[in-house]
Design an enzyme around this catalytic site. Sequence first.
Site, PDB file in Angstrom:
ATOM      1  N   LYS A  19       0.829  -1.219   0.000  1.00 26.72           N
ATOM      2  CA  LYS A  19       0.000   0.000   0.000  1.00 26.72           C
ATOM      3  C   LYS A  19       0.861   1.267   0.000  1.00 26.72           C
ATOM      4  O   LYS A  19       0.612   2.178  -0.774  1.00 26.72           O
ATOM      5  CB  LYS A  19      -0.914   0.053   1.245  1.00 26.72           C
ATOM      6  CG  LYS A  19      -1.919  -1.067   1.357  1.00 26.72           C
ATOM      7  CD  LYS A  19      -2.890  -0.830   2.516  1.00 26.72           C
ATOM      8  CE  LYS A  19      -2.235  -0.827   3.880  1.00 26.72           C
ATOM      9  NZ  LYS A  19      -1.669  -2.117   4.316  1.00 26.72           N
ATOM     10  N   ARG A  94      -9.264   1.116   8.993  1.00 24.64           N
ATOM     11  CA  ARG A  94      -8.848  -0.244   9.360  1.00 24.64           C
ATOM     12  C   ARG A  94      -9.902  -0.947  10.191  1.00 24.64           C
ATOM     13  O   ARG A  94      -9.682  -2.097  10.595  1.00 24.64           O
ATOM     14  CB  ARG A  94      -7.562  -0.164  10.159  1.00 24.64           C
ATOM     15  CG  ARG A  94      -6.290  -0.431   9.364  1.00 24.64           C
ATOM     16  CD  ARG A  94      -5.153  -0.214  10.328  1.00 24.64           C
ATOM     17  NE  ARG A  94      -3.952  -0.917  10.094  1.00 24.64           N
ATOM     18  CZ  ARG A  94      -2.878  -0.402   9.509  1.00 24.64           C
ATOM     19  NH1 ARG A  94      -2.912   0.773   8.965  1.00 24.64           N
ATOM     20  NH2 ARG A  94      -1.763  -1.100   9.447  1.00 24.64           N
ATOM     21  N   ARG A 133      12.060  -5.654   4.860  1.00 22.89           N
ATOM     22  CA  ARG A 133      11.741  -4.252   4.600  1.00 22.89           C
ATOM     23  C   ARG A 133      12.560  -3.293   5.463  1.00 22.89           C
ATOM     24  O   ARG A 133      12.686  -3.483   6.654  1.00 22.89           O
ATOM     25  CB  ARG A 133      10.250  -4.050   4.877  1.00 22.89           C
ATOM     26  CG  ARG A 133       9.777  -2.629   4.754  1.00 22.89           C
ATOM     27  CD  ARG A 133       8.304  -2.595   4.565  1.00 22.89           C
ATOM     28  NE  ARG A 133       7.576  -2.545   5.818  1.00 22.89           N
ATOM     29  CZ  ARG A 133       6.271  -2.314   5.895  1.00 22.89           C
ATOM     30  NH1 ARG A 133       5.566  -2.157   4.798  1.00 22.89           N
ATOM     31  NH2 ARG A 133       5.665  -2.279   7.057  1.00 22.89           N
ATOM     32  N   ARG A 166      11.531  -1.481  11.064  1.00 21.65           N
ATOM     33  CA  ARG A 166      10.483  -1.167  12.035  1.00 21.65           C
ATOM     34  C   ARG A 166      10.385  -2.296  13.056  1.00 21.65           C
ATOM     35  O   ARG A 166      10.420  -3.471  12.690  1.00 21.65           O
ATOM     36  CB  ARG A 166       9.144  -1.016  11.300  1.00 21.65           C
ATOM     37  CG  ARG A 166       8.978   0.327  10.633  1.00 21.65           C
ATOM     38  CD  ARG A 166       7.798   0.369   9.700  1.00 21.65           C
ATOM     39  NE  ARG A 166       6.553  -0.159  10.242  1.00 21.65           N
ATOM     40  CZ  ARG A 166       5.384  -0.143   9.608  1.00 21.65           C
ATOM     41  NH1 ARG A 166       5.310   0.388   8.395  1.00 21.65           N
ATOM     42  NH2 ARG A 166       4.306  -0.648  10.149  1.00 21.65           N
ATOM     43  N   ARG A 177      -0.094  -8.596  13.600  1.00 24.29           N
ATOM     44  CA  ARG A 177      -0.681  -7.607  12.677  1.00 24.29           C
ATOM     45  C   ARG A 177      -1.557  -8.311  11.643  1.00 24.29           C
ATOM     46  O   ARG A 177      -2.621  -7.804  11.275  1.00 24.29           O
ATOM     47  CB  ARG A 177       0.430  -6.808  11.993  1.00 24.29           C
ATOM     48  CG  ARG A 177       1.095  -5.825  12.956  1.00 24.29           C
ATOM     49  CD  ARG A 177       2.394  -5.296  12.400  1.00 24.29           C
ATOM     50  NE  ARG A 177       2.215  -4.449  11.234  1.00 24.29           N
ATOM     51  CZ  ARG A 177       3.177  -4.209  10.335  1.00 24.29           C
ATOM     52  NH1 ARG A 177       4.368  -4.783  10.456  1.00 24.29           N
ATOM     53  NH2 ARG A 177       2.944  -3.424   9.321  1.00 24.29           N
TER      54      ARG A 177
HETATM   55  P1  AMP Z   1       1.137   0.774   9.051  1.00 21.94           P
HETATM   56  O1  AMP Z   1       2.338   1.615   8.827  1.00 21.94           O
HETATM   57  O2  AMP Z   1      -0.038   1.190   8.222  1.00 21.94           O
HETATM   58  O3  AMP Z   1       1.428  -0.709   8.951  1.00 21.94           O
HETATM   59  O4  AMP Z   1       0.687   1.030  10.577  1.00 21.94           O
HETATM   60  C1  AMP Z   1       1.551   0.725  11.664  1.00 21.94           C
HETATM   61  C2  AMP Z   1       0.760   0.664  12.952  1.00 21.94           C
HETATM   62  O5  AMP Z   1       0.148   1.929  13.223  1.00 21.94           O
HETATM   63  C3  AMP Z   1      -0.404  -0.333  12.972  1.00 21.94           C
HETATM   64  O6  AMP Z   1       0.030  -1.656  13.275  1.00 21.94           O
HETATM   65  C4  AMP Z   1      -1.280   0.256  14.070  1.00 21.94           C
HETATM   66  O7  AMP Z   1      -0.757   0.009  15.357  1.00 21.94           O
HETATM   67  C5  AMP Z   1      -1.142   1.759  13.804  1.00 21.94           C
HETATM   68  N1  AMP Z   1      -2.160   2.247  12.833  1.00 21.94           N
HETATM   69  C6  AMP Z   1      -1.926   2.760  11.587  1.00 21.94           C
HETATM   70  N2  AMP Z   1      -3.083   3.094  10.991  1.00 21.94           N
HETATM   71  C7  AMP Z   1      -4.073   2.785  11.860  1.00 21.94           C
HETATM   72  C8  AMP Z   1      -5.487   2.886  11.834  1.00 21.94           C
HETATM   73  N3  AMP Z   1      -6.128   3.359  10.744  1.00 21.94           N
HETATM   74  N4  AMP Z   1      -6.180   2.467  12.917  1.00 21.94           N
HETATM   75  C9  AMP Z   1      -5.565   2.004  14.011  1.00 21.94           C
HETATM   76  N5  AMP Z   1      -4.237   1.860  14.109  1.00 21.94           N
HETATM   77  C10 AMP Z   1      -3.480   2.262  13.054  1.00 21.94           C
END
Ligand code: AMP
Length: 223
Positions: A19, A94, A133, A166, A177
């Site tokens: 994404k 989400r 990554r 990360r 996740r």
């Molecule tokens: P990402 O970079 O999109 O994989 O997001 C990393 C982490 O940020 C996720 O595992 C959640 O802990 C938090 N996070 C990001 N976007 C959301 C969202 N829309 N709702 C809730 N938690 C989020």
Amino acid sequence: MVYEERMRIILFGPPGVGKGTQANLLAEKFHIPQISTGDILREAVHKRTPLGLKAKSYMDQGALVPDQVIIEIIRETLASEKCADGFILDGFPRTVGQAEALDAILRDLHIKLDVVIDLAADENEIVRRLSNRLTCRQCGAVYNLATNTLPQDNKCPKCGGELYQRDDDKPEVVRNRLRVYHETTAPVRTYYAQQGILRSVDGMGTIADVQQRILNSLPGNRG
Ligand code: AMP
């Protein structure tokens, strides 16, 4: 056409499906901002702001940050001038609650979503991508150790920022996740399918192949 210039897109799919990478390419192509809730939260954690302090423990476990916190961020961002000519949401919504809140925010702003791109990939491939990554601390760009040739000094080729793995890309957190994705996030797909704006796109293959498939699936076929 005004409609086509103001693209309002959601990129949806499991963690590691691409994404962020694809949202970044679309943002450059259409000159619209990429709104990544993950990037916003990581920056807040890095700067130790009140938002970051609240979000950190959830993120460390691969859990979702509470809806209320995220929805307020999105409400402010979408109402800001930078989103006036369109946007790409990456990592939001989400939960079905977030999707409903987004609809209410868009109604208030008198705007509509054009399309929700649902990216899918084989789960083994997702785990492989996440464990390889590296992310830039400064600009959020992502690189894959298996496919990108990266400079020896571990600096981002785009902006010179520090590249790091990360914490939530480590195997035990990745598993959580993915579980959260299947249990809580996947139902959002049905929500948008019912609205008739969901387009399924195969996320396997090269970055360029996936980008072309996404462009082909945009309304008005922008490919
Ligand atoms: P990402 O970079 O999109 O994989 O997001 C990393 C982490 O940020 C996720 O595992 C959640 O802990 C938090 N996070 C990001 N976007 C959301 C969202 N829309 N709702 C809730 N938690 C989020």
